[in-house]
Design a protein around this motif. Structure first.
Motif, short mmCIF file in Angstrom:
data_model
loop_
_atom_site.label_atom_id
_atom_site.label_comp_id
_atom_site.label_asym_id
_atom_site.label_seq_id
_atom_site.Cartn_x
_atom_site.Cartn_y
_atom_site.Cartn_z
N GLU A 1 52.95 50.43 45.54
CA GLU A 1 52.31 51.38 46.48
C GLU A 1 52.89 51.19 47.88
OE1 GLU A 1 50.41 49.24 44.49
OE2 GLU A 1 50.36 50.82 42.96
N ARG A 2 53.05 49.92 48.29
CA ARG A 2 53.54 49.67 49.64
C ARG A 2 55.00 50.09 49.78
NH1 ARG A 2 50.13 48.44 53.72
NH2 ARG A 2 49.29 46.73 52.51
N GLN A 3 55.76 49.98 48.68
CA GLN A 3 57.18 50.35 48.76
C GLN A 3 57.34 51.82 49.15
OE1 GLN A 3 59.70 48.97 45.50
NE2 GLN A 3 58.31 47.24 45.23
N GLU A 4 56.33 52.63 48.84
CA GLU A 4 56.37 54.04 49.26
C GLU A 4 56.14 54.16 50.78
OE1 GLU A 4 53.50 56.17 46.95
OE2 GLU A 4 54.38 55.46 45.06
N LYS A 5 55.53 53.13 51.34
CA LYS A 5 55.23 53.12 52.79
C LYS A 5 56.17 52.17 53.50
CE LYS A 5 50.44 54.26 51.93
NZ LYS A 5 50.47 54.13 50.45
N SER B 1 64.97 54.73 48.12
CA SER B 1 64.64 55.73 47.10
C SER B 1 63.12 55.82 46.90
CB SER B 1 65.33 55.39 45.78
OG SER B 1 64.86 54.12 45.34
N GLN B 2 62.39 54.81 47.38
CA GLN B 2 60.93 54.78 47.20
C GLN B 2 60.16 55.35 48.41
OE1 GLN B 2 59.76 53.72 44.13
NE2 GLN B 2 61.98 53.76 43.84
N THR B 3 60.80 55.40 49.58
CA THR B 3 60.09 55.82 50.81
C THR B 3 59.53 57.24 50.65
OG1 THR B 3 61.73 54.56 52.07
CG2 THR B 3 60.28 56.01 53.34
N SER B 4 58.22 57.40 50.87
CA SER B 4 57.62 58.72 50.69
C SER B 4 57.92 59.62 51.89
CB SER B 4 56.10 58.59 50.52
OG SER B 4 55.53 58.25 51.76
N THR B 5 57.82 60.92 51.67
CA THR B 5 58.07 61.87 52.74
C THR B 5 57.05 61.70 53.86
OG1 THR B 5 59.04 63.39 51.18
CG2 THR B 5 58.30 64.34 53.25
N SER B 6 55.78 61.42 53.52
CA SER B 6 54.78 61.30 54.59
C SER B 6 55.05 60.05 55.44
CB SER B 6 53.36 61.30 54.03
OG SER B 6 53.18 60.21 53.17
N THR B 7 55.56 58.98 54.82
CA THR B 7 55.93 57.78 55.59
C THR B 7 57.08 58.11 56.53
OG1 THR B 7 55.24 56.30 53.81
CG2 THR B 7 56.86 55.42 55.37
N TYR B 8 58.07 58.78 55.99
CA TYR B 8 59.23 59.17 56.79
C TYR B 8 58.81 60.04 57.97
CZ TYR B 8 63.35 61.83 58.09
OH TYR B 8 64.33 62.44 58.82
N GLU B 9 57.94 61.03 57.71
CA GLU B 9 57.49 61.93 58.78
C GLU B 9 56.71 61.18 59.85
OE1 GLU B 9 58.48 64.89 59.29
OE2 GLU B 9 59.43 65.30 57.36
N ALA B 10 55.87 60.23 59.42
CA ALA B 10 55.07 59.45 60.38
C ALA B 10 56.00 58.60 61.26
CB ALA B 10 54.08 58.55 59.64
N LEU B 11 57.04 58.06 60.68
CA LEU B 11 57.98 57.24 61.45
C LEU B 11 58.78 58.09 62.44
CD1 LEU B 11 59.22 54.73 58.72
CD2 LEU B 11 57.77 54.24 60.70
N LYS B 12 59.13 59.28 61.99
CA LYS B 12 59.86 60.20 62.87
C LYS B 12 58.98 60.55 64.09
CE LYS B 12 62.54 64.29 61.99
NZ LYS B 12 62.85 65.29 60.99
N GLU B 13 57.73 60.83 63.79
CA GLU B 13 56.79 61.23 64.85
C GLU B 13 56.58 60.10 65.86
OE1 GLU B 13 53.25 61.72 67.04
OE2 GLU B 13 53.30 60.28 65.39
N VAL B 14 56.42 58.87 65.38
CA VAL B 14 56.16 57.76 66.30
C VAL B 14 57.42 57.42 67.10
CG1 VAL B 14 56.61 55.69 64.86
CG2 VAL B 14 54.79 55.65 66.55
N THR B 15 58.58 57.61 66.49
CA THR B 15 59.85 57.38 67.19
C THR B 15 59.99 58.36 68.36
OG1 THR B 15 60.87 56.69 65.11
CG2 THR B 15 62.36 57.31 66.87
N LEU B 16 59.63 59.61 68.11
CA LEU B 16 59.69 60.62 69.17
C LEU B 16 58.71 60.29 70.29
CD1 LEU B 16 60.00 63.84 66.96
CD2 LEU B 16 61.76 62.93 68.52
N ARG B 17 57.51 59.78 69.87
CA ARG B 17 56.52 59.40 70.89
C ARG B 17 57.05 58.26 71.76
NH1 ARG B 17 51.09 57.49 68.73
NH2 ARG B 17 51.72 58.37 66.73
N MET B 18 57.91 57.41 71.19
CA MET B 18 58.51 56.32 71.96
C MET B 18 59.67 56.82 72.82
SD MET B 18 58.77 53.22 69.24
CE MET B 18 57.35 52.39 68.54
N ASN B 19 59.84 58.16 72.83
CA ASN B 19 60.89 58.77 73.63
C ASN B 19 62.29 58.42 73.14
OD1 ASN B 19 61.62 60.51 75.61
ND2 ASN B 19 61.57 58.98 77.26
#
Ligand code: 3HC
Length: 307
Positions: A146-150, A172-190
């Protein structure tokens, strides 16, 4: 001492835990705090944490000089209020929405840490590694399915507060929602995110390290001096630092370590062998402890540049 404010709003990362208070970890904690996240910085000793806070304070003073020249103290202390520290790894992740690991580049130590954190963190907490040379997949496999998806790579660049890029590494295990959350927080970090598969060196190091190694080979062959090669790449190619200044900045040991690690990957056909042939001059300098800025000397004497 860790405070207990309410946890994240549904799906949004509010609380960040950073493991490793070295140059990278301190920088990541700082940009997290600057973007308004509640940050816990964790390392194994109080001394390491103190050192990390020192790095952050110096860098924040630099940022404040630009952003808030009339109130450097106020600007700095406001951001420092977002950062707590602890040597207790379990407590550090109890409420965390995102863990970013920036500890020693050892697969075993990283796997041990994540394996331990897996049972301590909330089930929806995202795990990310800042590794620059190891396989994100192999690190993630220390955790439950489960964690491997996150789980993903989140690779920052030195100096973290100044460099605008973050590489997001999807296994290959990273889920799309994990990826999107990381993208969003990266943008918040400018920062600007780019995405790459879990391959040796990802994007930046895959191209940068062979270039750095080839510049050392040029000096070894007597083709040109480090000074002239630096001048050439700065004035002729528009690079902010020539390869030898950059080697001293990144650390000769780090570059040598990445190249060694890639030799195994070359055996497995993931990268071409010629790019990562050992270099006597590099090995000699590392053996002599001439590691660059961090030791006071590398290709240049840099003691005057150490902060
Ligand atoms: N903290 C906060 N801000 C900093 C900083 C720090 N530690 N270091 C630099 N800055 C800021 C400065 O305040 C300045 O801000 P401004 O644009 O708002 O005025 C800006 O960065 C530029 O700094 P300076 O004017 O002091 O100096 P330079 O223009 O010479 O830039 C540099 C310094 C950003 C380090 C630039 O020389 C550079 O980009 N060098 C290349 C660095 C690089 O390639 N890094 C990647 C290495 S590879 C890596 O990290 C991967 C790893 O896995 C090995």
């Amino acid at each position: 001492h860790l405070s207990t404010t309410p946890s994240a709003r549904e799906g949004k990362i509010e609380r960040l835990t950073v493991f490793g208070a070295g140059l990278m970890g301190a920088g990541i904690a700082q940009v997290g705090a600057q973007s308004g996240l509640k940050v816990v910085l964790s390392d194994v000793t109080d001394k390491a944490l103190e050192n990390g806070l020192n790095i952050i304070q110096k860098s924040l003073a630099r940022v404040a000089k630009k952003k808030s020249p009339d109130d450097i103290e106020g600007f700095t202390s406001k951001i420092l209020k977002n950062i707590e520290t602890t040597t207790d790894a379990g407590k550090a992740v109890e409420q965390s929405d995102l863990v970013i690991e920036a500890i020693i580049e050892s697969i075993k130590v990283k796997r041990d840490l994540f394996g331990f954190l897996d049972s301590k963190a909330k089930s929806d907490c995202i795990f990310a590694t800042n590794t620059s040379s190891l396989s994100v997949t192999e690190i993630a496999e220390s955790c439950s399915k489960e964690r491997q998806e996150k789980f993903a790579g989140l690779h920052f660049f030195n100096p973290v507060p100044a460099m605008k890029l973050v590489e997001i590494i999807r296994t290959s295990q990273t889920s799309t929602s994990t990826y999107e959350a990381l993208k969003e927080v990266t943008l918040r970090m400018n920062k600007s995110p780019v995405t790459c598969n879990d391959t040796p060196g990802f994007i930046v190091n895959r191209l940068l390290v062979p270039y750095l190694l080839e510049s050392i080979r040029m000096v070894e062959r007597g083709d040109a001096t480090p000074e002239d090669i630096d001048t050439a790449m700065e004035l002729g190619a528009g690079y902010p630092m020539g390869p030898f200044k950059l080697l001293d900045f990144v650390g000769l040991d780090t570059t040598s370590y990445i190249s060694q690690g890639w030799r195994d990957k070359a055996e497995a056909g993931q990268i071409s062998k010629e790019l990562v042939q050992p270099i006597e001059l590099l090995d000699k300098l590392v053996k002599e402890g001439k590691l660059g800025r961090k030791s006071g000397e590398g290709f240049y004497k840099v003691s005057h540049m150490i902060e």
